[in-house]
Design a protein around this motif. Structure first.
Motif, PDB file in Angstrom:
ATOM      1  N   VAL A  95     108.247  17.742  28.271  1.00 48.51           N
ATOM      2  CA  VAL A  95     107.465  17.420  29.467  1.00 48.51           C
ATOM      3  C   VAL A  95     107.367  15.902  29.640  1.00 48.51           C
ATOM      4  N   LEU A  96     107.728  15.433  30.820  1.00 53.10           N
ATOM      5  CA  LEU A  96     107.484  14.032  31.181  1.00 53.10           C
ATOM      6  C   LEU A  96     106.446  14.075  32.295  1.00 53.10           C
ATOM      7  N   PHE A  97     105.334  13.399  32.055  1.00 53.57           N
ATOM      8  CA  PHE A  97     104.127  13.655  32.811  1.00 53.57           C
ATOM      9  C   PHE A  97     103.587  12.317  33.308  1.00 53.57           C
ATOM     10  N   SER A  98     103.812  12.019  34.581  1.00 51.94           N
ATOM     11  CA  SER A  98     103.292  10.737  35.072  1.00 51.94           C
ATOM     12  C   SER A  98     101.862  10.916  35.565  1.00 51.94           C
ATOM     13  N   LEU A 136     106.932  15.961  35.773  1.00 48.06           N
ATOM     14  CA  LEU A 136     105.752  16.195  36.604  1.00 48.06           C
ATOM     15  C   LEU A 136     105.181  14.870  37.082  1.00 48.06           C
ATOM     16  N   ASP A 137     105.089  14.730  38.382  1.00 51.08           N
ATOM     17  CA  ASP A 137     104.523  13.498  38.936  1.00 51.08           C
ATOM     18  C   ASP A 137     103.085  13.780  39.357  1.00 51.08           C
ATOM     19  N   GLU A 138     102.158  13.215  38.643  1.00 50.60           N
ATOM     20  CA  GLU A 138     100.722  13.360  38.924  1.00 50.60           C
ATOM     21  C   GLU A 138     100.296  14.825  39.079  1.00 50.60           C
ATOM     22  N   PRO A 139     100.565  15.676  38.102  1.00 49.16           N
ATOM     23  CA  PRO A 139     100.223  17.095  38.291  1.00 49.16           C
ATOM     24  C   PRO A 139      98.727  17.367  38.248  1.00 49.16           C
ATOM     25  N   THR A 140      97.958  16.450  37.646  1.00 49.42           N
ATOM     26  CA  THR A 140      96.527  16.731  37.519  1.00 49.42           C
ATOM     27  C   THR A 140      95.667  15.889  38.456  1.00 49.42           C
ATOM     28  N   SER A 141      96.321  15.043  39.251  1.00 47.81           N
ATOM     29  CA  SER A 141      95.528  14.218  40.172  1.00 47.81           C
ATOM     30  C   SER A 141      94.873  15.113  41.218  1.00 47.81           C
ATOM     31  N   GLY A 142      93.632  14.891  41.455  1.00 48.56           N
ATOM     32  CA  GLY A 142      92.920  15.679  42.470  1.00 48.56           C
ATOM     33  C   GLY A 142      92.391  17.005  41.963  1.00 48.56           C
ATOM     34  N   LEU A 143      92.580  17.293  40.678  1.00 46.43           N
ATOM     35  CA  LEU A 143      92.060  18.556  40.127  1.00 46.43           C
ATOM     36  C   LEU A 143      90.704  18.318  39.463  1.00 46.43           C
ATOM     37  N   ASP A 144      89.878  19.354  39.468  1.00 42.46           N
ATOM     38  CA  ASP A 144      88.597  19.224  38.777  1.00 42.46           C
ATOM     39  C   ASP A 144      88.840  19.268  37.266  1.00 42.46           C
ATOM     40  N   ILE A 180     116.412  21.811  34.612  1.00 35.98           N
ATOM     41  CA  ILE A 180     115.189  21.006  34.653  1.00 35.98           C
ATOM     42  C   ILE A 180     114.345  21.392  35.880  1.00 35.98           C
ATOM     43  N   ALA A 181     113.133  20.870  35.930  1.00 35.30           N
ATOM     44  CA  ALA A 181     112.304  21.080  37.121  1.00 35.30           C
ATOM     45  C   ALA A 181     111.560  19.793  37.421  1.00 35.30           C
ATOM     46  N   PHE A 182     111.489  19.467  38.680  1.00 32.12           N
ATOM     47  CA  PHE A 182     110.793  18.255  39.117  1.00 32.12           C
ATOM     48  C   PHE A 182     109.644  18.674  40.030  1.00 32.12           C
ATOM     49  N   LEU A 183     108.437  18.394  39.604  1.00 35.97           N
ATOM     50  CA  LEU A 183     107.256  18.789  40.386  1.00 35.97           C
ATOM     51  C   LEU A 183     106.514  17.550  40.836  1.00 35.97           C
ATOM     52  N   LEU A 184     106.451  17.372  42.135  1.00 31.49           N
ATOM     53  CA  LEU A 184     105.695  16.241  42.670  1.00 31.49           C
ATOM     54  C   LEU A 184     104.311  16.776  43.024  1.00 31.49           C
ATOM     55  N   THR A 232     106.676   6.810  40.314  1.00 33.54           N
ATOM     56  CA  THR A 232     107.376   7.779  41.162  1.00 33.54           C
ATOM     57  C   THR A 232     108.808   7.326  41.454  1.00 33.54           C
ATOM     58  N   THR A 233     108.991   6.027  41.669  1.00 32.25           N
ATOM     59  CA  THR A 233     110.353   5.525  41.922  1.00 32.25           C
ATOM     60  C   THR A 233     111.247   5.817  40.724  1.00 32.25           C
ATOM     61  N   THR A 234     110.708   5.612  39.516  1.00 34.41           N
ATOM     62  CA  THR A 234     111.505   5.891  38.313  1.00 34.41           C
ATOM     63  C   THR A 234     111.872   7.374  38.265  1.00 34.41           C
ATOM     64  N   LEU A 235     110.863   8.232  38.479  1.00 33.66           N
ATOM     65  CA  LEU A 235     111.135   9.673  38.401  1.00 33.66           C
ATOM     66  C   LEU A 235     112.137  10.101  39.472  1.00 33.66           C
ATOM     67  N   LYS A 236     111.980   9.552  40.675  1.00 35.45           N
ATOM     68  CA  LYS A 236     112.919   9.909  41.750  1.00 35.45           C
ATOM     69  C   LYS A 236     114.328   9.394  41.450  1.00 35.45           C
ATOM     70  N   SER A 237     114.398   8.254  40.764  1.00 30.05           N
ATOM     71  CA  SER A 237     115.724   7.705  40.422  1.00 30.05           C
ATOM     72  C   SER A 237     116.431   8.600  39.408  1.00 30.05           C
ATOM     73  N   LEU A 238     115.639   9.258  38.563  1.00 28.32           N
ATOM     74  CA  LEU A 238     116.247  10.118  37.534  1.00 28.32           C
ATOM     75  C   LEU A 238     117.090  11.210  38.185  1.00 28.32           C
TER      76      LEU A 238
END
Lengths: 215, 280
Positions: free
Chosen positions: B181-184, B152-160, B77-81, B42-48
């Motif tokens: 897509v850059l997908f953490s 995208l920062d953790e877009p699938t975390s917490g999803l079924d 671009i789009a940044f989705l946390l 997340t720090t890397t993505l936020k630094s971008l």
């Protein structure tokens, strides 16, 4: 800038900010510490910043195509608009109070031109203290509000005490607007100038603080 | 063509630092950004995007420095946390209405198309949406301003699993249309299903940047029942650890002939688990 202001009004601004504007009506209460009337905007600023924090406003805003410095500009514009509106809405009530045919405010300053000038100074001080702390860490909203509230409380106490014990304030400024108009106008103009200078100063300082702040 | 280049990015905190982060993104590819919690994703993505101020380094989107072209680049671009973690009690139409006023390329038809496709109701609030629907709404906003890169920062975390699969399918379709897509994530199995490339960060340092195939092919997992491998060979095992029956370890694919035990293909999770174990 227009889009950021739209965001401030539609998403960030707490609904009570509008309600507080109408508390300018407190100027017709016969005896009341009238400075408090203008402090309600400070409460609105606090609620708005709190609402922003609870809704991840800074993150949301920063994902939009805006620069960090514009985020500050939008917030200051909103705050100054709210403060000026509070003053503007208070004007007719001050006039009504003066024409009610009853003695002046027993608590302290009358609802007159000088009160507006001194209230501008008070709001300027509030902005300097509140935003001076807030933009060092936007996650902490309670601390800037607590500190600024204490400072404003002291300011009000001193200002109201002056209306009783300092001869110039008591005999010339704390009077109806049909006398000593020149003195009161000087206080008003000086108040507006001080408010403007303090806002420019704290806006620049906030910009610097927020620029180095890691979201 | 590279649409993003990160050069020597450093960020120093009191107890953590990003160390000389370098990577690039190819247009139209899905790149997975992996690392354990706290590794610096997340720090890397936020630094971008200048959310945090890097101590040093350069971020170049579309061959333009981010610092000097922030406004123009953010339009593209789009940044989705995660999904939507802002203004949870405002109606989607209010959020959309505010969002669209920021973008020069906002396309209302695209917006309507995706809202319909994802079955999103404008009169609902984010709080009323499932986690999967929140991600879809975020993607709708991103696509409606024609974002060319999605971060995208953790877009699938917490999803079924079903919702995760749906999101992955959407991302693959977007990549087919040329969107990068850059997908953490730390759900590595998601990346195996959709990513082309992988960037692996460990303790603030990029330790791998490769195509996912080449990365996983460069390792093998060995399994053996007792810990009787000689010391020379032990040195070649990365992250030797207990397994249900005996032990497992990661080895470089080229070392495979040296080991006379069960050897299987390594998946991202195996690689990550063993590498993390080794360095710890």
């Amino acid at each position: 800038m227009k889009n950021l202001l739209k965001k401030e009004v539609h998403l960030t601004m707490h609904p009570t900010a509008i309600l507080f504007l109408f508390l300018s009506v407190l100027l017709i209460v016969p005896n009341y510490p009238y400075y408090v009337t203008f402090f309600y905007t400070g409460l609105a600023v606090f609620f708005t910043c709190l609402n922003g924090r609870e809704n991840n406003d800074v993150f949301f805003t920063m994902t939009m195509p805006v620069a960090k410095k514009d985020v500050i500009k939008a917030r200051f514009t909103l705050v100054v608009i709210l403060e000026l509106l509070q003053m503007l809405i208070a004007v007719p009530f001050a006039i009504i109070r003066q024409n009610m045919g009853i003695p002046g405010n027993a608590v302290g300053m009358d609802a007159n031109i000088a009160l507006f000038g001194l209230s501008f100074v008070m709001l300027g001080i509030f902005n300097v203290v509140f935003f001076g702390i807030y933009y060092k860490d936007v996650k902490k909203v309670g601390k800037p509000f607590a500190v600024s509230s204490i400072v404003i409380f002291i300011y009000i106490c001193i200002a109201e005490a002056c209306a009783h014990i300092v001869p110039f304030v008591r005999d010339r400024l704390d009077t109806s607007d049909n006398i000593y108009v020149t003195e009161k106008l000087i206080v008003l103009i000086a108040g507006i100038l001080i408010y403007a200078v303090m806002n420019v100063y704290i806006y620049k300082k906030s910009k610097k603080n927020f620029e180095i702040y890691d979201i | 063509m590279n649409v993003l280049e990160v050069k020597s990015l450093c960020k120093n905190y009191k107890d953590f630092s990003l160390k000389n982060v370098n990577f690039s993104l190819e247009q139209g590819k899905i790149t997975g950004f992996i690392g354990r919690n706290g590794a610096g994703k997340t720090t890397t993505l936020k630094s971008l995007l200048n959310f945090v101020n890097p101590t040093s380094g350069e971020v170049i989107f579309f061959n333009k420095s981010f610092k000097e072209n922030e406004f123009e680049i953010k339009q593209r671009i789009a940044f989705l946390l995660g999904g939507v973690n802002y203004y949870l009690n405002k109606k989607l139409k209010t959020i959309t209405n505010v969002t669209k006023s920021f973008y020069q390329n906002w396309d209302n038809n695209t917006y309507k198309k995706y809202m319909k496709q994802f079955d999103l109701d404008e009169n609902k609030t984010p709080a009323q949406l499932s986690e999967g629907m929140k991600v879809k709404y975020s993607l709708t906003l991103a696509l409606s301003h024609n974002a060319e890169i999605l971060i995208l920062d953790e877009p699938t975390s917490g999803l079924d699993p079903v919702s995760r699969d749906e999101i992955l399918e959407i991302l693959m379709n977007l990549a087919d249309k040329g969107i990068t897509v850059l997908f953490s994530t730390h759900i590595t199995s998601d990346l195996e299903k959709c990513a082309d490339n992988i960037i692996y960060i460990k303790n603030g340092k990029i330790i791998a940047e490769d195509s996912i195939e080449s990365f996983t092919n460069s390792y093998k997992v060995i399994e053996f029942e007792d810990n009787i491998i000689n010391e020379d060979l032990k040195n070649k095992i990365i992250g030797l650890k207990r397994a249900k029956k005996g032990y497992t370890g990661l080895i470089k694919a080229e070392d495979k002939p040296l080991f006379n035990c069960a050897c299987t293909k390594a998946v991202l999770e195996d690689i990550m688990v063993h590498i993390e174990k080794e360095i710890l």
